[in-house]
Design a protein around this motif. Structure first.
Motif, PDB file in Angstrom:
ATOM      1  N   UNK A 181       1.102  -9.670  -0.777  1.00  0.00           N
ATOM      2  CA  UNK A 181       0.601  -8.770  -1.068  1.00  0.00           C
ATOM      3  C   UNK A 181       1.092  -7.571  -0.824  1.00  0.00           C
ATOM      4  N   UNK A 182       1.433  -7.236   0.797  1.00  0.00           N
ATOM      5  CA  UNK A 182       1.680  -6.115   1.254  1.00  0.00           C
ATOM      6  C   UNK A 182       3.005  -5.585   0.963  1.00  0.00           C
ATOM      7  N   UNK A 183       4.153  -6.767   0.285  1.00  0.00           N
ATOM      8  CA  UNK A 183       5.432  -6.060   0.125  1.00  0.00           C
ATOM      9  C   UNK A 183       5.153  -5.190  -1.678  1.00  0.00           C
ATOM     10  N   UNK A 184       4.238  -5.578  -2.120  1.00  0.00           N
ATOM     11  CA  UNK A 184       3.890  -4.783  -3.351  1.00  0.00           C
ATOM     12  C   UNK A 184       3.642  -3.217  -3.125  1.00  0.00           C
ATOM     13  N   UNK A 185       3.007  -3.029  -2.057  1.00  0.00           N
ATOM     14  CA  UNK A 185       2.512  -1.868  -1.437  1.00  0.00           C
ATOM     15  C   UNK A 185       4.026  -1.072  -1.101  1.00  0.00           C
ATOM     16  N   UNK A 186       4.759  -1.524  -0.333  1.00  0.00           N
ATOM     17  CA  UNK A 186       6.104  -1.062   0.060  1.00  0.00           C
ATOM     18  C   UNK A 186       6.950  -1.043  -1.154  1.00  0.00           C
ATOM     19  N   UNK A 187       6.813  -1.737  -2.134  1.00  0.00           N
ATOM     20  CA  UNK A 187       7.833  -1.528  -3.332  1.00  0.00           C
ATOM     21  C   UNK A 187       7.048  -0.439  -4.173  1.00  0.00           C
ATOM     22  N   UNK A 188       5.982  -0.061  -4.168  1.00  0.00           N
ATOM     23  CA  UNK A 188       5.582   1.410  -4.748  1.00  0.00           C
ATOM     24  C   UNK A 188       6.131   2.313  -3.948  1.00  0.00           C
ATOM     25  N   UNK A 189       6.118   2.331  -2.681  1.00  0.00           N
ATOM     26  CA  UNK A 189       6.804   3.559  -1.808  1.00  0.00           C
ATOM     27  C   UNK A 189       8.281   3.235  -2.283  1.00  0.00           C
ATOM     28  N   UNK A 190       8.718   2.383  -2.307  1.00  0.00           N
ATOM     29  CA  UNK A 190      10.474   2.356  -2.685  1.00  0.00           C
ATOM     30  C   UNK A 190      10.737   2.930  -3.846  1.00  0.00           C
ATOM     31  N   UNK A 191       9.965   2.481  -4.859  1.00  0.00           N
ATOM     32  CA  UNK A 191       9.989   3.174  -6.122  1.00  0.00           C
ATOM     33  C   UNK A 191       9.694   4.592  -6.314  1.00  0.00           C
ATOM     34  N   UNK A 192       8.920   5.065  -5.391  1.00  0.00           N
ATOM     35  CA  UNK A 192       8.611   6.519  -5.246  1.00  0.00           C
ATOM     36  C   UNK A 192       9.915   7.228  -4.865  1.00  0.00           C
ATOM     37  N   UNK A 193      10.473   6.800  -3.646  1.00  0.00           N
ATOM     38  CA  UNK A 193      11.661   7.392  -3.150  1.00  0.00           C
ATOM     39  C   UNK A 193      12.620   7.446  -4.030  1.00  0.00           C
TER      40      UNK A 193
END
Length: 317
Positions: free
Chosen positions: A180-192
């Motif tokens: 679940x939480x890796x999806x949140x970090x993936x959004x952040x990585x994509x934003x970067x």
């Protein structure tokens, strides 16, 4: 017989992989028109273009027709899982129920297995999760997943194929939260990446985001080593580095200031909101998760989010 409720990309890919390994598979699709097309063409081009369905995959419009077998895989978005079980009395728990979704229910703040157990007491509930793209599974490319449940040896054997290697764990909470939480970090990585901040920034964000994942998971009873496995670190690496990830693509759109296709399910948005609530209740610091929630909801501008993260007090790692 293995039933699969949900003919999206992942459910279809699992059906193809299991059928190629000789299993009888019954695949349920929500839309009657989609059922007709899939029966006529032996394909599901709407969800998984270019992949042929083996003959031992049958397509069904009635949920009762896929129940009562050796296992039932629930391949649907996390936020739809509880409602589906409430509306399907035909799923009575005679067979193991395996969640094939990643996230945290916004209403109950529970993971998929807990949602299943609350609605079907006494059933063997499990989650199948880990680093995988549906297209890779369907093409028969080597993939490894985690099956989290109690006494999962029989299910592990049933769901493994020559190209789909299943590991098992009894740490359900760890596997759920990793996915679940890796999806949140993936959004952040994509934003970067979308904002042009570079690969060094992405690496830093992935590392600190992983630390947030472990903090919350351990506080909720998970084992840190589970988060270091396929369902946590493995999935994090995949979704933070590939444009096949919907969460990563959504983040890229945020970083570029573009509108993302509203028809595409982005599980990380709801998960960020749920994780912020969980973290607040436990007194856990999750700054990246909080910024993803604020960005996705439009409560903060990208430059302000970057500034706030970079100006946090210095600390030991």
């Amino acid at each position: 017989m293995i039933g699969i409720a949900g003919a999206g990309a992942f459910g279809t890919a699992l059906a193809v992989a299991l059928a190629k390994a000789g299993r009888e598979v019954r695949l349920w699709a929500r839309d009657a028109g989609q059922v007709d097309v899939m029966r006529q063409t032996a394909r599901n081009d709407a969800a998984l273009p270019g992949v042929a369905l083996p003959k031992n995959v049958s397509i069904h419009a009635e949920i009762g027709e896929i129940c009562g077998g050796d296992a039932l895989l629930l391949a649907m978005p996390m936020q739809a899982l509880g409602g589906a079980l409430d509306g399907w009395p035909q799923i009575d728990g005679r067979q193991p129920l395996v969640a094939c979704c990643k996230g945290v229910d916004l209403t109950t703040l529970r993971g998929p297995v807990a949602v299943i157990e609350a609605r079907r007491p006494g059933v063997q509930a499990a989650i199948l999760t880990g680093p995988s793209f549906a297209a890779d599974i369907a093409r028969g490319l080597p993939t490894a997943l985690t099956l989290a449940t109690k006494d999962g040896a029989a299910l592990q054997e049933m769901l493994s194929t020559p190209t789909l290697r299943i590991y098992r764990t009894d740490d359900v909470i760890g596997a759920e939260l990793g996915g679940a939480l890796k999806n949140v970090i993936a959004i952040a990585a994509g934003t970067v990446i979308g904002a042009g901040l570079g690969d060094s920034a992405r690496a830093a964000l992935m590392t600190r985001g992983y630390a947030e994942m472990v903090r919350l998971a351990e506080a909720l009873g998970a084992r840190a080593e589970t988060l270091a496995g396929l369902s946590g670190l493995g999935d994090l690496v995949l979704t933070c580095t590939s444009s096949q990830s919907r969460n990563f693509r959504f983040g890229c759109a945020l970083g570029k200031g573009e509108v993302f296709d509203p028809k595409v399910t982005v599980e990380g948005v709801a998960t960020a909101r749920a994780a912020v609530k969980l973290a607040a209740g436990l007194g856990i610091d999750m700054p990246i998760t909080g910024m993803v929630d604020a960005l996705a909801s439009g409560r903060i501008a990208l430059n302000d989010a970057i500034g706030q993260l970079m100006s946090r007090p210095l600390k030991q790692e």
